[in-house]
Design an enzyme around this catalytic site. Sequence first.
Site, PDB file in Angstrom:
ATOM      1  N   ASP A  83      29.616  43.487  64.530  1.00  0.00           N
ATOM      2  CA  ASP A  83      28.678  44.579  64.780  1.00  0.00           C
ATOM      3  C   ASP A  83      27.658  44.679  63.640  1.00  0.00           C
ATOM      4  OD1 ASP A  83      27.741  46.863  66.138  1.00  0.00           O
ATOM      5  OD2 ASP A  83      29.061  48.203  64.987  1.00  0.00           O
ATOM      6  N   SER A 212      28.313  58.565  68.859  1.00  0.00           N
ATOM      7  CA  SER A 212      29.065  59.707  68.315  1.00  0.00           C
ATOM      8  C   SER A 212      28.170  60.935  68.275  1.00  0.00           C
ATOM      9  CB  SER A 212      29.521  59.403  66.875  1.00  0.00           C
ATOM     10  OG  SER A 212      30.513  58.422  66.874  1.00  0.00           O
ATOM     11  N   ALA A 233      31.713  55.015  66.465  1.00  0.00           N
ATOM     12  CA  ALA A 233      32.363  54.821  65.162  1.00  0.00           C
ATOM     13  C   ALA A 233      32.718  56.176  64.538  1.00  0.00           C
ATOM     14  CB  ALA A 233      31.459  54.026  64.222  1.00  0.00           C
TER      15      ALA A 233
HETATM   16  P1  13P Z   1      28.196  56.104  65.558  1.00  0.00           P
HETATM   17  O1  13P Z   1      28.867  56.060  64.220  1.00  0.00           O
HETATM   18  O2  13P Z   1      27.067  57.066  65.600  1.00  0.00           O
HETATM   19  O3  13P Z   1      29.185  56.290  66.660  1.00  0.00           O
HETATM   20  O4  13P Z   1      27.517  54.668  65.793  1.00  0.00           O
HETATM   21  C1  13P Z   1      28.332  53.569  66.028  1.00  0.00           C
HETATM   22  C2  13P Z   1      27.559  52.353  66.337  1.00  0.00           C
HETATM   23  O5  13P Z   1      26.522  52.379  66.960  1.00  0.00           O
HETATM   24  C3  13P Z   1      28.144  51.074  65.893  1.00  0.00           C
HETATM   25  O6  13P Z   1      27.336  49.993  66.161  1.00  0.00           O
END
Ligand code: 13P
Length: 285
Positions: A83, A212, A233
């Site tokens: 990622d 999130s 995340a």
């Molecule tokens: P968040 O932490 O806002 O959920 O983002 C996660 C994300 O996009 C990982 O690539």
Amino acid sequence: MNRILSTKEMLLKAQRDGYAVPAFNIHNLETVQVVVETAAEMGSPVILAGTPSTIKYAGADYLVSIAEVAAKKYNIPIAIHLDHFEDVEQIKKYIDAGFKSAMIDASHLNFEENIKIVKSVVDYAHMFDTTVEAELGQLGGIEDDKVVDDKDALYTNPKSAKEFVERTNIDSLAVAIGTAHGLYKGEPKLDFDRLKEIRQLVEVPLVLHGASDVPDELVKKAISFGICKVNVATDLKIPFSDAVKKYFIEHPDANDPRKYMTPGKSAMKEIVKHKIEVCGSNNRY
Ligand code: 13P
């Protein structure tokens, strides 16, 4: 399924059937266990996502081995995904180590340079049946060690997205439509008209980063307009660490990781369950 998969089939099926596959950022054995056990209980395909600093922390070989064990143990499609990687050589190295899905994030570069770098990753990855996600536009917020100021965030241009996908041959496209990494100051405003236009012009599965702290209705609406991978995340990290902190407050002398990790895992499990329901990916396998 018995082996780690790329995200190809699982995202195309999600696109066909109108749901999204959740991609949960994992960090260690415990977080992988929570994600795969919950996904298996709910019959959901799942993507385990690791950022560069996660791979550095946990080790690519450990993570691949843990994911292989999970894939053998449960009868759901499981992918492990790199990622937000920016370094092409690192991506190649981790593909060689067993990752079957990778995001090359060159979204901070100009259009032509972004295409050039992404294309070089696609050419390599496709030789190993590994899928590639890339981003056009740029999200604000904090992801891994990187901070993008809101004023530098850029929305995805639909026509450029079409050209970008055609010229790079990527398998999925991360779009910038108003989400940000991490928590929001106010309620996020998502540009659904832009998303609809991108969906009309682009055939590959679309990815929503920064899910999130976005109200469930907005995530569901984005899925109904063509998002088929939802990245989460921060919403997992907070309940895990809050539960561990609470445990230590209640048991100041605690020192057994098997005991203090358990409430963290339980708290995270509830959120994983909920996100799978929001994605509509339960009971698909
Ligand atoms: P968040 O932490 O806002 O959920 O983002 C996660 C994300 O996009 C990982 O690539």
